[in-house]
Design a protein around this motif. Structure first.
Motif, mmCIF file in Angstrom:
data_model
loop_
_atom_site.group_PDB
_atom_site.id
_atom_site.type_symbol
_atom_site.label_atom_id
_atom_site.label_comp_id
_atom_site.label_asym_id
_atom_site.label_seq_id
_atom_site.Cartn_x
_atom_site.Cartn_y
_atom_site.Cartn_z
ATOM 1 N N LEU A 1 15.153 8.556 -21.638
ATOM 2 C CA LEU A 1 16.555 8.274 -20.586
ATOM 3 C C LEU A 1 16.434 9.577 -19.614
ATOM 4 C CD1 LEU A 1 19.237 7.290 -23.336
ATOM 5 C CD2 LEU A 1 17.876 5.763 -21.795
ATOM 6 N N GLY A 2 17.071 9.023 -18.472
ATOM 7 C CA GLY A 2 16.984 10.033 -17.493
ATOM 8 C C GLY A 2 15.782 10.272 -16.339
ATOM 9 N N ASP A 3 14.668 9.868 -16.932
ATOM 10 C CA ASP A 3 13.704 9.979 -16.254
ATOM 11 C C ASP A 3 13.742 9.397 -14.801
ATOM 12 O OD1 ASP A 3 12.311 11.399 -18.109
ATOM 13 O OD2 ASP A 3 10.747 9.977 -18.854
ATOM 14 N N SER A 4 12.769 10.082 -13.933
ATOM 15 C CA SER A 4 12.856 9.438 -12.582
ATOM 16 C C SER A 4 11.542 8.569 -12.481
ATOM 17 C CB SER A 4 12.786 10.352 -11.356
ATOM 18 O OG SER A 4 14.029 11.236 -11.443
ATOM 19 N N ILE A 5 11.534 7.216 -11.964
ATOM 20 C CA ILE A 5 10.565 6.402 -12.048
ATOM 21 C C ILE A 5 10.467 5.881 -10.463
ATOM 22 C CG2 ILE A 5 9.353 4.225 -12.495
ATOM 23 C CD1 ILE A 5 9.204 6.182 -14.667
ATOM 24 N N ALA A 6 9.334 6.044 -9.692
ATOM 25 C CA ALA A 6 9.234 5.570 -8.278
ATOM 26 C C ALA A 6 9.067 4.061 -8.245
ATOM 27 C CB ALA A 6 8.579 6.268 -7.332
ATOM 28 N N VAL A 7 9.917 2.999 -7.959
ATOM 29 C CA VAL A 7 9.928 1.572 -7.720
ATOM 30 C C VAL A 7 9.661 1.345 -6.399
ATOM 31 C CG1 VAL A 7 10.997 -0.417 -8.270
ATOM 32 C CG2 VAL A 7 11.267 1.387 -9.782
ATOM 33 N N ASN A 8 8.316 0.984 -5.874
ATOM 34 C CA ASN A 8 8.107 0.719 -4.491
ATOM 35 C C ASN A 8 8.582 1.892 -3.698
ATOM 36 O OD1 ASN A 8 7.168 -1.820 -4.986
ATOM 37 N ND2 ASN A 8 8.639 -2.950 -4.139
ATOM 38 N N GLY A 9 8.276 2.988 -4.282
ATOM 39 C CA GLY A 9 8.402 4.326 -3.219
ATOM 40 C C GLY A 9 9.929 4.719 -3.425
ATOM 41 N N VAL A 10 10.772 3.973 -4.236
ATOM 42 C CA VAL A 10 12.114 4.501 -4.320
ATOM 43 C C VAL A 10 12.450 4.976 -5.835
ATOM 44 C CG1 VAL A 10 14.692 3.539 -4.351
ATOM 45 C CG2 VAL A 10 12.929 2.619 -2.803
ATOM 46 N N CYS A 11 12.882 6.363 -5.486
ATOM 47 C CA CYS A 11 13.158 7.088 -6.830
ATOM 48 C C CYS A 11 14.386 6.584 -7.451
ATOM 49 C CB CYS A 11 13.449 8.445 -6.599
ATOM 50 S SG CYS A 11 13.857 9.718 -8.025
ATOM 51 N N PRO B 1 -1.503 11.095 13.753
ATOM 52 C CA PRO B 1 -2.748 10.700 13.441
ATOM 53 C C PRO B 1 -3.409 11.496 12.339
ATOM 54 C CG PRO B 1 -2.639 10.588 15.950
ATOM 55 C CD PRO B 1 -1.364 11.484 15.285
ATOM 56 N N LYS B 2 -4.005 10.953 11.324
ATOM 57 C CA LYS B 2 -4.342 11.637 10.337
ATOM 58 C C LYS B 2 -3.509 12.223 9.188
ATOM 59 C CE LYS B 2 -8.466 10.601 11.828
ATOM 60 N NZ LYS B 2 -9.183 9.356 11.618
ATOM 61 N N GLY B 3 -2.276 12.177 9.732
ATOM 62 C CA GLY B 3 -1.105 12.591 8.743
ATOM 63 C C GLY B 3 -0.582 11.565 7.593
ATOM 64 N N SER B 4 -0.300 12.016 6.605
ATOM 65 C CA SER B 4 0.102 11.375 5.233
ATOM 66 C C SER B 4 1.518 10.528 5.543
ATOM 67 C CB SER B 4 0.484 12.418 4.266
ATOM 68 O OG SER B 4 -0.796 13.048 3.829
ATOM 69 N N ILE B 5 1.561 9.512 4.801
ATOM 70 C CA ILE B 5 2.655 8.538 4.844
ATOM 71 C C ILE B 5 2.882 7.859 3.542
ATOM 72 C CG2 ILE B 5 1.691 6.451 5.844
ATOM 73 C CD1 ILE B 5 4.113 6.321 7.648
ATOM 74 N N THR B 6 3.898 7.387 3.109
ATOM 75 C CA THR B 6 4.068 6.743 1.911
ATOM 76 C C THR B 6 4.594 5.373 2.240
ATOM 77 O OG1 THR B 6 4.602 8.833 0.650
ATOM 78 C CG2 THR B 6 4.826 6.664 -0.488
ATOM 79 N N ILE B 7 3.820 4.309 1.956
ATOM 80 C CA ILE B 7 4.202 2.975 2.156
ATOM 81 C C ILE B 7 4.555 2.126 0.937
ATOM 82 C CG2 ILE B 7 3.554 0.654 3.444
ATOM 83 C CD1 ILE B 7 3.729 3.018 5.483
ATOM 84 N N ASP B 8 5.730 1.926 0.541
ATOM 85 C CA ASP B 8 6.354 1.274 -0.680
ATOM 86 C C ASP B 8 5.546 2.054 -1.934
ATOM 87 O OD1 ASP B 8 7.433 -0.974 0.060
ATOM 88 O OD2 ASP B 8 6.010 -2.512 -0.108
ATOM 89 N N GLY B 9 5.851 3.276 -1.849
ATOM 90 C CA GLY B 9 5.246 4.309 -2.870
ATOM 91 C C GLY B 9 3.866 4.662 -2.795
ATOM 92 N N THR B 10 2.826 3.974 -1.847
ATOM 93 C CA THR B 10 1.554 4.194 -1.813
ATOM 94 C C THR B 10 1.028 5.191 -1.191
ATOM 95 O OG1 THR B 10 1.166 2.068 -2.550
ATOM 96 C CG2 THR B 10 -0.767 3.424 -1.655
ATOM 97 N N SER B 11 0.537 6.534 -1.324
ATOM 98 C CA SER B 11 0.183 7.684 -0.517
ATOM 99 C C SER B 11 -0.860 7.056 0.309
ATOM 100 C CB SER B 11 -0.200 8.907 -1.163
ATOM 101 O OG SER B 11 -0.831 9.751 -0.323
ATOM 102 N N LEU B 12 -0.938 6.861 1.733
ATOM 103 C CA LEU B 12 -1.848 6.515 2.590
ATOM 104 C C LEU B 12 -1.936 7.410 3.926
ATOM 105 C CD1 LEU B 12 -0.807 2.968 2.890
ATOM 106 C CD2 LEU B 12 -2.963 3.919 1.482
ATOM 107 N N THR B 13 -3.018 7.561 4.523
ATOM 108 C CA THR B 13 -3.447 8.085 5.850
ATOM 109 C C THR B 13 -2.851 7.451 6.907
ATOM 110 O OG1 THR B 13 -4.877 9.774 4.637
ATOM 111 C CG2 THR B 13 -5.049 9.446 6.949
ATOM 112 N N ILE B 14 -2.581 7.942 7.869
ATOM 113 C CA ILE B 14 -2.376 7.140 9.357
ATOM 114 C C ILE B 14 -3.476 7.481 10.125
ATOM 115 C CG2 ILE B 14 -0.818 6.867 11.458
ATOM 116 C CD1 ILE B 14 1.586 8.282 9.824
ATOM 117 N N PHE B 15 -4.330 6.294 10.572
ATOM 118 C CA PHE B 15 -5.400 6.620 11.467
ATOM 119 C C PHE B 15 -5.374 6.144 12.605
ATOM 120 C CE2 PHE B 15 -6.505 2.564 9.785
ATOM 121 C CZ PHE B 15 -7.235 1.816 10.893
#
Length: 210
Positions: free
Chosen positions: A37-47, A134-148
């Motif tokens: 109880l009280g744990d944080s879960i990211a749901v589609n990137g939302v804590c 460019p080449k920076g990090s971004i999170t889309i729906d909670g998924t860590s991705l790289t902008i190319f």
């Protein structure tokens, strides 16, 4: 704190929605192994905070700010969602620093298979585009991705076969909305540089090799 490495796809089992808030019951397996109880879960990137759980599901509340600022309000019974537990201090850090606080909502403009990858063009709000590089990090729906690639208010990311198969991004179609969280370090640096009282300026960074 999260990493943007999705642990499993969950399924929304039940939704109780009002005009500006909601409660979600989400079916899952792996992330329930050590849930409390009280744990944080990211749901589609939302804590979101766990307020109740059983062997195969957990419940979270969505407050008005989150309801209006993210795509969470679009979830229905049966919707698939990306799930990630908060980062463990003794684990490998495979993605990038993710807070689970969404900066804006983007729109999938185009998906195009290229060799073994899937390229996705996403339009981003102006207030979000400032933090995209460019080449920076971004999170889309909670998924860590790289902008190319960046073109004005559009960014392009690439999904490897595993990410395309194991996250909701592989399921989403053109014109669907996604949650966007920009790189945390970039946001802090932007705040320092644009703050008139800060001693850290663009000239200062250039003079010191940045």
């Amino acid at each position: 704190m999260f990493t943007g490495i999705i642990e499993e796809l969950g399924t929304v089992k039940n939704v109780q929605k009002s005009a500006s808030s909601m409660q979600l019951v989400i079916r899952a397996e792996r992330i329930l192994e050590d849930i409390k109880l009280g744990d944080s879960i990211a749901v589609n990137g939302v804590c979101l905070t766990v307020i109740e759980f059983s062997q195969f599901q957990f419940t979270v509340d969505v407050m008005p700010e989150t309801f209006h600022a993210t795509t969470t309000k679009l979830l229905n019974s049966g919707s698939a969602v990306n799930l990630e537990r908060a980062m463990a201090a003794n684990g490998r850090f495979g993605g990038h620093f993710v807070s689970g606080h969404v900066d804006g909502v983007g729109t999938i403009l185009k998906k195009r298979p290229t060799a073994n990858a899937v390229y996705i063009d996403i339009s981003v709000p102006e207030e979000v585009s400032h933090f995209c590089i460019p080449k920076g990090s971004i999170t889309i729906d909670g998924t860590s991705l790289t902008i190319f690639e960046i073109n004005k208010s559009t960014i392009t990311v690439s999904l490897i076969p595993h990410t395309n198969k194991e996250t909701v991004l592989g399921m989403k179609k053109e014109r669907e909305l996604v949650n966007i969280e920009c790189d945390m370090l970039g946001k802090y640096m932007h705040q320092y540089v644009t703050n008139k009282e800060s001693t850290i300026t663009r000239d200062f960074l250039k003079q010191n090799g940045f």
